[in-house]
Design an enzyme around this catalytic site. Structure first.
Site, PDB file in Angstrom:
ATOM      1  N   HIS A   1       0.638  -1.129   0.396  1.00 36.74           N
ATOM      2  CA  HIS A   1      -0.202  -0.194  -0.676  1.00 36.74           C
ATOM      3  C   HIS A   1       0.917   0.896   0.080  1.00 36.74           C
ATOM      4  O   HIS A   1       1.868   0.929   0.629  1.00 36.74           O
ATOM      5  CB  HIS A   1      -1.161   0.017   1.358  1.00 36.74           C
ATOM      6  CG  HIS A   1      -2.005  -0.983   1.563  1.00 36.74           C
ATOM      7  ND1 HIS A   1      -1.186  -2.394   2.079  1.00 36.74           N
ATOM      8  CD2 HIS A   1      -2.844  -1.312   1.116  1.00 36.74           C
ATOM      9  CE1 HIS A   1      -2.902  -3.570   2.202  1.00 36.74           C
ATOM     10  NE2 HIS A   1      -3.134  -2.775   2.322  1.00 36.74           N
TER      11      HIS A   1
ATOM     12  N   ASP B   1       1.942   1.690   3.100  1.00 37.29           N
ATOM     13  CA  ASP B   1       3.616   1.015   3.924  1.00 37.29           C
ATOM     14  C   ASP B   1       4.991   0.893   3.610  1.00 37.29           C
ATOM     15  O   ASP B   1       6.343   1.013   4.026  1.00 37.29           O
ATOM     16  CB  ASP B   1       3.521  -0.408   3.132  1.00 37.29           C
ATOM     17  CG  ASP B   1       1.937  -1.108   3.344  1.00 37.29           C
ATOM     18  OD1 ASP B   1       1.162  -0.766   4.368  1.00 37.29           O
ATOM     19  OD2 ASP B   1       1.954  -1.932   2.367  1.00 37.29           O
TER      20      ASP B   1
HETATM   21  C1  XLS Z   1      -7.574  -6.912   5.041  1.00 32.34           C
HETATM   22  C2  XLS Z   1      -6.902  -7.269   3.423  1.00 32.34           C
HETATM   23  C3  XLS Z   1      -5.751  -6.136   2.955  1.00 32.34           C
HETATM   24  C4  XLS Z   1      -5.627  -5.761   1.646  1.00 32.34           C
HETATM   25  C5  XLS Z   1      -4.389  -4.936   0.426  1.00 32.34           C
HETATM   26  O1  XLS Z   1      -7.820  -7.415   5.730  1.00 32.34           O
HETATM   27  O2  XLS Z   1      -6.539  -8.343   3.282  1.00 32.34           O
HETATM   28  O3  XLS Z   1      -4.549  -6.314   3.235  1.00 32.34           O
HETATM   29  O4  XLS Z   1      -5.428  -6.777   1.126  1.00 32.34           O
HETATM   30  O5  XLS Z   1      -5.212  -3.899   1.357  1.00 32.34           O
END
Ligand code: XLS
Ligand code: NI
Ligand code: NI
Length: 441
Positions: A99, A102
């Site tokens: 993201h 991150d």
């Molecule tokens: C959260 C989601 C997130 C997505 C990406 O539960 O799995 O990590 O994969 O935003």
């Protein structure tokens, strides 16, 4: 500077190895049905869980000990990039995913956040030049910051919608810059808590609008990534708009987005929705909508998204069966959207966790390929539905009948004979394949 000094590159040593820093089943070069394991599995490392996560939970502070802990702000972001590429190389990862937040800290303004991103993206691009690791997908975090309290694309507040859209725009530019294979939308706050204050129609229509704008912009900037929706039934909101593949597919069709998107299916989200992982993969596959996978697993006793590393072989076999039947994941991959447990706080645990996950899917792949080679499920399923191969069944599937003709047929039936579904026998066979695939090695 090395962040994982004591750890060498992880290689395949085979099922008998006792080295905790070796693959027992994942042999990247091994060919299975014309493709290497690496090509089949397309493993991705989730940046957020492996480099950003501190392992805090709602009841306690973070426990993670990370060699980059001493840094702050942009220095921390840069250290994480260095550590990440060292990790990718040592674990032999073909892909990673992130993201926006991150990889780079949010600034005091959107402009500053974008500048922070630009700096880190340039650094990542540089590292990617000397690395085999490619970007499986990127996304933007439109859920953590308090501004998204009422949603992002589905917020009641148009200013928030605009802000979310601006972040998506930047995310698409970043994806293009780094050559992402896919672009993911997980609607973290895209859902609602209560209808007492919610206009669901406006919210869903706006979400549809945001997806269309994203696709238009991707086209405009020539970013040809596959677009993926990641369904999740609940958490953080009590009613997420992309509940599961079936409801997500209805959403995509309703808004004319079904040719633009596929699904990124997460195992733990499937089980939260009351489905099995393989159900979600299968549903997507038979509709031509299986795009990519967030490989993790939930805890069988807990009702939230625990994001454990996948170690349940029964599940990886059935998942790999669906993926093989899909003729692979195309541009997608198996992204470890998984975090080490709070008690597994050392840097070494990051390696053990990924080795466990990679080996589990490699083992699943091998067993699933054997099941397919021997037509184990196909024979049973083919036999079960053979009543549609001739007679009245063939008339039904070919559209050569109607209620009147079927009534006439049913009136003429003297007995109806069903056959056993053979469920226990099938499970015993799967166990046999699981236990014998590696027995002689
Ligand atoms: C959260 C989601 C997130 C997505 C990406 O539960 O799995 O990590 O994969 O935003
Ligand atoms: Ni996910
Ligand atoms: Ni999740």
């Amino acid at each position: 500077m090395s962040y994982f000094k004591n750890i060498n590159t992880i290689t395949y040593e085979g099922p008998k190895s006792t080295n905790p820093y070796a693959f027992k089943f994942y042999n990247p070069e091994e060919e299975i049905n014309g493709k290497t394991m690496e090509e089949h599995l397309r493993f991705g490392i989730a940046y957020w869980h492996t480099f950003t996560e501190d392992l805090s939970d709602p009841f306690g502070a973070g426990t993670a000990i990370r060699p980059w802990d001493k840094y702050k702000g942009m220095d921390l972001a840069k250290a994480r990039v260095e550590a990440a590429f060292e990790f990718f190389e040592k674990i032999n990862a073909p892909f990673f995913a992130f993201h926006d937040v991150d990889i780079a800290p949010e600034g005091d303004s959107l402009k500053e956040s974008n500048e922070n991103l630009d700096t880190i993206v340039a650094m990542i691009k540089d590292y990617m030049k000397d690395s085999k690791t490619k970007l499986l997908w990127n996304t933007v975090n439109n859920f953590s910051h308090p501004r998204f309290v009422h949603g992002a694309g589905s917020s009641n507040n148009a200013d928030v919608f605009a802000y979310a859209a601006a972040k998506v725009k930047k995310g698409l530019e970043v994806g293009k810059e780094l050559g992402a294979e896919n672009y993911v939308f997980w609607g973290g706050r895209e859902g609602y808590e209560t209808l007492l204050n919610t206009d669901m129609k406006v919210e869903m229509d706006n979400l549809g609008r945001l997806f269309h704008m994203a696709k238009d912009y991707a086209k405009e900037i020539d970013f040809d990534a596959q677009f993926l929706i990641e369904p999740k039934p609940k958490e953080p909101t009590s009613h997420q708009y992309d509940f599961d593949v079936a409801s997500g597919y209805a959403f995509l069709q309703h808004y004319g987005l079904e040719d633009i998107f596929k699904f990124n299916i997460e195992a733990n989200h499937a089980t939260l929705a009351g489905h099995t992982f393989e159900h979600e993969l299968h549903y997507a596959r038979i509709h031509g909508m299986l795009g990519s996978v967030d490989a993790n697993q939930g805890h069988p006793l807990l009702g939230w998204d625990t994001d454990e590393f996948p170690t349940d072989l029964y599940s990886t076999v059935l998942a790999m069966y669906e993926i093989l039947k899909n003729d692979g994941l195309g541009r997608g991959g198996l992204n470890f959207d998984a975090k080490v447990r709070r008690g597994s706080f050392t840097p070494e645990d990051l390696f053990h966790a990924h080795i466990a996950g990679m080996d589990s899917f490699a083992a699943g792949l091998k067993v699933a390929q054997r099941l397919i080679d021997d037509n184990v499920l196909e024979d049973v399923i083919g036999e079960r539905y053979q009543s549609y191969q001739q007679g009245i069944g063939l008339d039904i599937v070919q559209g050569n009948t109607d209620l009147r003709k079927l009534e006439e047929y049913a009136l003429g039936l003297t007995e109806i004979k069903n056959e056993s579904g053979k469920l226990e026998s099938m499970k015993a066979t799967i166990n046999q394949y699981l236990l014998t695939t590696f027995a002689s090695k």
